[in-house]
Design a protein around this motif. Structure first.
Motif, mmCIF file in Angstrom:
data_model
loop_
_atom_site.group_PDB
_atom_site.id
_atom_site.type_symbol
_atom_site.label_atom_id
_atom_site.label_comp_id
_atom_site.label_asym_id
_atom_site.label_seq_id
_atom_site.Cartn_x
_atom_site.Cartn_y
_atom_site.Cartn_z
ATOM 1 N N VAL A 112 0.871 -1.174 0.000
ATOM 2 C CA VAL A 112 0.000 0.000 0.000
ATOM 3 C C VAL A 112 0.912 1.229 0.000
ATOM 4 O O VAL A 112 1.499 1.596 1.020
ATOM 5 C CB VAL A 112 -0.936 -0.012 1.218
ATOM 6 C CG1 VAL A 112 -1.989 1.095 1.079
ATOM 7 C CG2 VAL A 112 -1.613 -1.370 1.381
ATOM 8 N N SER A 113 1.025 1.849 -1.137
ATOM 9 C CA SER A 113 1.985 2.939 -1.305
ATOM 10 C C SER A 113 1.611 4.146 -0.455
ATOM 11 O O SER A 113 0.443 4.343 -0.077
ATOM 12 C CB SER A 113 2.033 3.371 -2.777
ATOM 13 O OG SER A 113 2.324 2.286 -3.623
ATOM 14 N N GLU A 114 2.615 4.979 -0.184
ATOM 15 C CA GLU A 114 2.329 6.233 0.499
ATOM 16 C C GLU A 114 1.350 7.050 -0.340
ATOM 17 O O GLU A 114 1.505 7.188 -1.550
ATOM 18 C CB GLU A 114 3.620 7.013 0.703
ATOM 19 C CG GLU A 114 3.443 8.256 1.548
ATOM 20 C CD GLU A 114 4.758 8.900 1.929
ATOM 21 O OE1 GLU A 114 4.727 9.895 2.688
ATOM 22 O OE2 GLU A 114 5.820 8.414 1.478
ATOM 23 N N GLY A 115 0.304 7.537 0.304
ATOM 24 C CA GLY A 115 -0.745 8.256 -0.409
ATOM 25 C C GLY A 115 -1.873 7.368 -0.884
ATOM 26 O O GLY A 115 -2.871 7.871 -1.411
ATOM 27 N N ALA A 116 -1.744 6.060 -0.683
ATOM 28 C CA ALA A 116 -2.802 5.120 -1.066
ATOM 29 C C ALA A 116 -3.663 4.793 0.144
ATOM 30 O O ALA A 116 -3.164 4.653 1.268
ATOM 31 C CB ALA A 116 -2.198 3.838 -1.627
ATOM 32 N N GLY A 161 0.998 3.435 3.247
ATOM 33 C CA GLY A 161 -0.387 3.819 3.017
ATOM 34 C C GLY A 161 -1.297 3.416 4.158
ATOM 35 O O GLY A 161 -0.852 3.034 5.245
ATOM 36 N N THR A 162 -2.604 3.464 3.897
ATOM 37 C CA THR A 162 -3.612 3.326 4.946
ATOM 38 C C THR A 162 -4.649 2.276 4.579
ATOM 39 O O THR A 162 -5.100 2.198 3.430
ATOM 40 C CB THR A 162 -4.323 4.670 5.168
ATOM 41 O OG1 THR A 162 -3.361 5.642 5.600
ATOM 42 C CG2 THR A 162 -5.433 4.567 6.192
ATOM 43 N N VAL A 228 2.070 0.054 7.644
ATOM 44 C CA VAL A 228 0.782 0.639 7.284
ATOM 45 C C VAL A 228 0.104 1.277 8.487
ATOM 46 O O VAL A 228 0.365 0.929 9.642
ATOM 47 C CB VAL A 228 -0.147 -0.423 6.651
ATOM 48 C CG1 VAL A 228 0.384 -0.876 5.304
ATOM 49 C CG2 VAL A 228 -0.351 -1.614 7.588
ATOM 50 N N THR A 229 -0.782 2.204 8.189
ATOM 51 C CA THR A 229 -1.694 2.768 9.184
ATOM 52 C C THR A 229 -3.049 2.094 9.011
ATOM 53 O O THR A 229 -3.542 1.972 7.888
ATOM 54 C CB THR A 229 -1.833 4.288 9.000
ATOM 55 O OG1 THR A 229 -0.565 4.906 9.274
ATOM 56 C CG2 THR A 229 -2.880 4.863 9.926
ATOM 57 N N ILE A 230 -3.632 1.643 10.117
ATOM 58 C CA ILE A 230 -4.928 0.964 10.074
ATOM 59 C C ILE A 230 -5.916 1.768 10.905
ATOM 60 O O ILE A 230 -5.708 1.978 12.107
ATOM 61 C CB ILE A 230 -4.824 -0.482 10.591
ATOM 62 C CG1 ILE A 230 -3.744 -1.245 9.821
ATOM 63 C CG2 ILE A 230 -6.171 -1.186 10.453
ATOM 64 C CD1 ILE A 230 -3.543 -2.675 10.302
ATOM 65 N N LEU A 231 -6.971 2.234 10.248
ATOM 66 C CA LEU A 231 -7.964 3.095 10.885
ATOM 67 C C LEU A 231 -9.296 2.374 11.009
ATOM 68 O O LEU A 231 -9.709 1.630 10.121
ATOM 69 C CB LEU A 231 -8.166 4.367 10.064
ATOM 70 C CG LEU A 231 -6.936 5.206 9.735
ATOM 71 C CD1 LEU A 231 -7.338 6.395 8.856
ATOM 72 C CD2 LEU A 231 -6.259 5.685 11.011
ATOM 73 N N GLU A 232 -9.960 2.610 12.087
ATOM 74 C CA GLU A 232 -11.368 2.266 12.313
ATOM 75 C C GLU A 232 -11.734 0.833 11.894
ATOM 76 O O GLU A 232 -12.590 0.618 11.027
ATOM 77 C CB GLU A 232 -12.268 3.277 11.607
ATOM 78 C CG GLU A 232 -12.138 4.681 12.163
ATOM 79 C CD GLU A 232 -12.505 4.797 13.655
ATOM 80 O OE1 GLU A 232 -12.975 3.810 14.245
ATOM 81 O OE2 GLU A 232 -12.312 5.879 14.225
ATOM 82 N N PRO A 233 -11.144 -0.165 12.516
ATOM 83 C CA PRO A 233 -11.572 -1.539 12.276
ATOM 84 C C PRO A 233 -12.936 -1.785 12.906
ATOM 85 O O PRO A 233 -13.311 -1.116 13.876
ATOM 86 C CB PRO A 233 -10.492 -2.362 12.994
ATOM 87 C CG PRO A 233 -10.034 -1.462 14.092
ATOM 88 C CD PRO A 233 -10.071 -0.063 13.522
ATOM 89 N N PRO A 234 -13.689 -2.761 12.393
ATOM 90 C CA PRO A 234 -14.983 -3.068 12.999
ATOM 91 C C PRO A 234 -14.853 -3.869 14.275
ATOM 92 O O PRO A 234 -15.763 -3.879 15.107
ATOM 93 C CB PRO A 234 -15.696 -3.881 11.918
ATOM 94 C CG PRO A 234 -14.587 -4.530 11.166
ATOM 95 C CD PRO A 234 -13.447 -3.548 11.176
ATOM 96 N N ARG A 249 5.440 -4.897 12.409
ATOM 97 C CA ARG A 249 6.395 -3.851 12.756
ATOM 98 C C ARG A 249 5.999 -2.511 12.141
ATOM 99 O O ARG A 249 5.490 -2.432 11.028
ATOM 100 C CB ARG A 249 7.800 -4.234 12.307
ATOM 101 C CG ARG A 249 8.005 -4.273 10.816
ATOM 102 C CD ARG A 249 9.376 -4.842 10.439
ATOM 103 N NE ARG A 249 9.574 -4.818 8.992
ATOM 104 C CZ ARG A 249 10.450 -5.587 8.356
ATOM 105 N NH1 ARG A 249 11.212 -6.435 9.023
ATOM 106 N NH2 ARG A 249 10.576 -5.492 7.039
ATOM 107 N N GLY A 250 6.196 -1.476 12.918
ATOM 108 C CA GLY A 250 6.049 -0.112 12.418
ATOM 109 C C GLY A 250 4.645 0.271 12.002
ATOM 110 O O GLY A 250 4.480 1.219 11.225
ATOM 111 N N ILE A 251 3.623 -0.423 12.512
ATOM 112 C CA ILE A 251 2.265 -0.060 12.118
ATOM 113 C C ILE A 251 1.674 0.921 13.129
ATOM 114 O O ILE A 251 2.112 1.006 14.275
ATOM 115 C CB ILE A 251 1.340 -1.284 11.959
ATOM 116 C CG1 ILE A 251 1.007 -1.931 13.311
ATOM 117 C CG2 ILE A 251 1.957 -2.297 11.006
ATOM 118 C CD1 ILE A 251 -0.115 -2.952 13.238
#
Length: 466
Positions: A112-116, A161-162, A228-234, A249-251
Motif C-alpha cells: 500500500v503505497s504512500e498516499g494510497a 499507506g492506509t 501501514v496505518t490501520i484506521l477504524e476496524p470493525p 512492525r512499524g504499524i
C-alpha cells in the motif's frame, strides 16, 4: 501494600500474600541466566518473508482510485495473477480504492503505497461468502475479515499507506451497542462451542451480526505486516490465528469502536511485534489462545511472543493476556514500551500497562509474562492487574494456573496503585516479581488475594522502598 508482609482486605475476602525475601529468586535470575536469555533465540527463528522482484499494479486490473468505484474484482485478479506467476508485489498506488474483502494468497505482498488508501466497504454483503474463522476465540464460519488468508505461506501487507475500515460509517456499531443483535449471536456461538457442535454447523454471516476482524490470518506461516496505518476496524485489528513466524512492525492503529484491540496473536508462536503505535478503544496487544471448551478442544497455546519499542494508548491494557486463553499462553516478553506517550495521545488513557485475565471457565495456564524497561504516565488504574476471576459470573470449574509474572526496570508516574493481584482460593497466583522499579504519584494501596511468592526488590513507591 502498607508493609512488605501486609495482609490486606481485597474484594471482601482476606487477601493473603506469601512474600519471598527481597534477595530471592528474582535476583539470581534477572541476568543472563533468567527468562530473557530465551529472547535472542526466539528472534533468530522469526524471519520476515521475502518476495520476488515482480510487481502488479491493481490499476492494470481495472481498479480506480476515486473512492467510489468498487475495486474488489481488481484486487482479486491482481492477487491471483501474482500468485500464479510465483509471487511478488501487488501494488496499490496513490488514490482511494474502495473494496470488499481482500483475500491474500501465498507468496503475495500487498503493498500500500504512500498516499494510497484501501477503503473497505460499509456493506456487510461485501464480506460474503462466509469463511472459516475464529470469533472471540470460538471457531465458526462468518463474514470474511476485511483482509484474510487461510492456510497460506509467505504473505505480507506493507507500505506507508492506509487501510481504512470505515467502521463508524457502517452498521457495525449498531450491531452491538445498546443491546444490539450481536449479543444473541455471540451467546449462540459460545453455546455451540461449549456443546461441541461441529464447526461446519456453526454458520453465521448473512442474517447474523458477528462483526468481522479487520486483518486475520488463519493457519498461515511466514507473515509480515509492516508500516501501514490501520484506521477504524470493525473489531479486532490484526489477528494471527494458529500461525507461526509472524512479524508486525512499524504499524499505527487508531480505533474507536468497542472490541477493537490492536494486535491479537491467537494460538500463534514466534511472533515479533515492534515499533508499533496503538491508540485503541480496547487492549493494545492482547495474547490469546481460544475460548472455553472450544479453545481447549483446539488446544494450541500462544508462545514465544516478543513485543518491543511500542507506544500504547488505549482504553484497557497495554500488554494483555486473555481473556480468551483456554489453549494456554507461555513465554511472553515485552520491553522498552511507552504507556500514554505524550507525542501519541489516545482517546483513553491505558488502564493497566500489564493486564492478565483468566478464570475457571477458561481453564488452562499462563506461564511467563516478562516486562522490562517500560515507561509511562497517567495510568488510570493499577500498573499490574492479574485477575484470575475475570467474568466470574460465567461460572466454571476448570483448573487454571497463572504463574511467573515479572516486571523489571520500569518507571511509571501516576496510577491508582501498583498491584491488583486476584488469585483464587482454589488456584493461587504464583510468582509475581518486581525488581528495580520506580513508581511515583501512586494514589492508593495494593490489593493482593491468594498470591504466593510475591517478591519485590529495589521497588520504590512514592519515594519509599517496599
Amino acid at each position: 501494600m502498607s508493609s512488605r508482609r501486609s495482609l490486606l482486605k481485597a474484594g471482601g475476602v482476606l487477601a493473603a500474600a506469601t512474600l519471598v525475601p527481597g534477595a530471592g529468586p528474582a535476583v539470581a535470575e534477572s541476568g543472563r541466566s533468567g527468562p530473557w536469555r530465551k529472547v535472542p533465540d526466539i528472534l533468530r527463528k522469526i524471519r520476515p518473508p521475502r518476495f520476488p522482484r515482480r510487481r502488479w499494479e491493481i490499476t492494470a486490473f481495472g481498479a480506480v482510485g476515486d473512492g467510489t468505484t468498487d475495486c474488489t474484482a481488481a484486487f482479486r485478479a491482481a492477487i491471483a495473477e501474482c500468485h500464479r506467476s510465483g509471487g511478488g508485489r501487488v501494488v496499490v498506488p496513490p488514490g482511494r480504492f474502495l473494496t470488499g474483502a481482500v483475500h491474500l494468497l501465498s507468496n503475495v505482498e500487498l503493498h500500500v503505497s504512500e498516499g494510497a488508501v484501501i477503503a473497505f466497504s460499509t456493506d456487510p454483503d461485501a464480506y460474503l461468502p462466509v469463511v472459516f474463522t475464529r470469533w472471540e476465540g470460538t471457531e465458526c464460519y462468518n463474514y470474511s475479515p476485511f483482509v484474510y488468508a487461510h492456510g497460506q505461506r509467505n504473505i505480507a501487507i506493507t507500505g506507508r499507506g492506509t487501510l481504512d475500515g470505515q467502521a463508524r460509517k457502517g452498521p457495525w456499531e449498531s450491531w452491538y451497542a445498546n443491546g444490539g443483535p450481536q449479543g444473541a449471536d455471540q451467546r449462540a456461538l459460545r453455546k455451540m462451542g461449549d456443546d461441541g457442535v461441529p464447526v461446519g454447523q456453526r454458520v453465521f454471516g448473512a442474517g447474523h451480526h458477528l462483526r468481522p476482524a479487520m486483518v486475520q490470518f488463519v493457519k498461515c506461516r511466514d507473515i509480515l505486516v509492516d508500516g501501514v496505518t490501520i484506521l477504524e476496524p470493525p473489531m479486532w485489528t490484526v489477528n494471527p490465528v494458529l500461525c507461526t513466524n509472524v512479524t508486525v512492525r512499524g504499524i499505527t492503529v487508531v480505533s474507536t469502536l468497542y472490541n477493537t484491540d490492536g494486535c491479537d496473536p491467537e494460538s500463534s508462536s514466534y511472533v515479533h511485534i515492534h515499533h508499533c503505535r496503538f491508540n485503541t478503544n480496547d487492549d493494545c496487544v492482547a495474547v490469546k489462545s481460544g475460548r472455553d471448551a472450544d479453545g481447549r478442544r483446539v488446544g494450541v497455546p500462544s508462545e514465544n511472543i516478543v513485543v518491543q519499542d511500542c507506544h500504547f494508548s488505549g482504553r484497557w491494557g497495554g500488554i494483555t493476556v486473555g481473556s480468551e486463553m483456554s489453549g494456554g499462553v507461555r513465554d511472553v516478553f515485552a520491553e522498552r514500551c511507552e504507556i500514554n506517550s505524550p507525542d501519541f495521545p489516545g482517546n483513553h488513557p491505558v488502564k493497566y500497562p500489564v493486564y492478565i485475565k483468566a478464570s475457571k471457565k477458561r481453564g488452562a495456564f499462563i506461564e511467563g509474562v516478562h516486562v522490562r524497561d517500560f515507561t509511562g504516565r497517567g495510568v488510570e488504574r493499577e500498573v499490574i492487574f492479574v485477575n484470575m476471576a475475570y467474568n466470574s459470573n460465567e461460572g466454571g470449574s476448570e483448573p487454571v494456573s497463572v504463574r511467573d509474572i515479572r516486571m523489571e526496570r520500569t518507571r511509571i508516574d501516576g496510577a491508582a496503585a501498583v498491584l491488583n493481584l486476584v488469585g483464587l482460593e482454589t488456584d493461587h497466583l504464583t510468582g509475581v516479581r518486581l525488581e528495580k522499579c520506580v513508581f511515583t504519584n501512586i494514589a492508593g494501596p495494593d490489593k493482593i488475594a491468594y498470591t504466593d511468592g510475591l517478591s519485590l526488590r529495589k521497588v520504590f513507591v512514592n519515594g519509599v522502598e517496599r
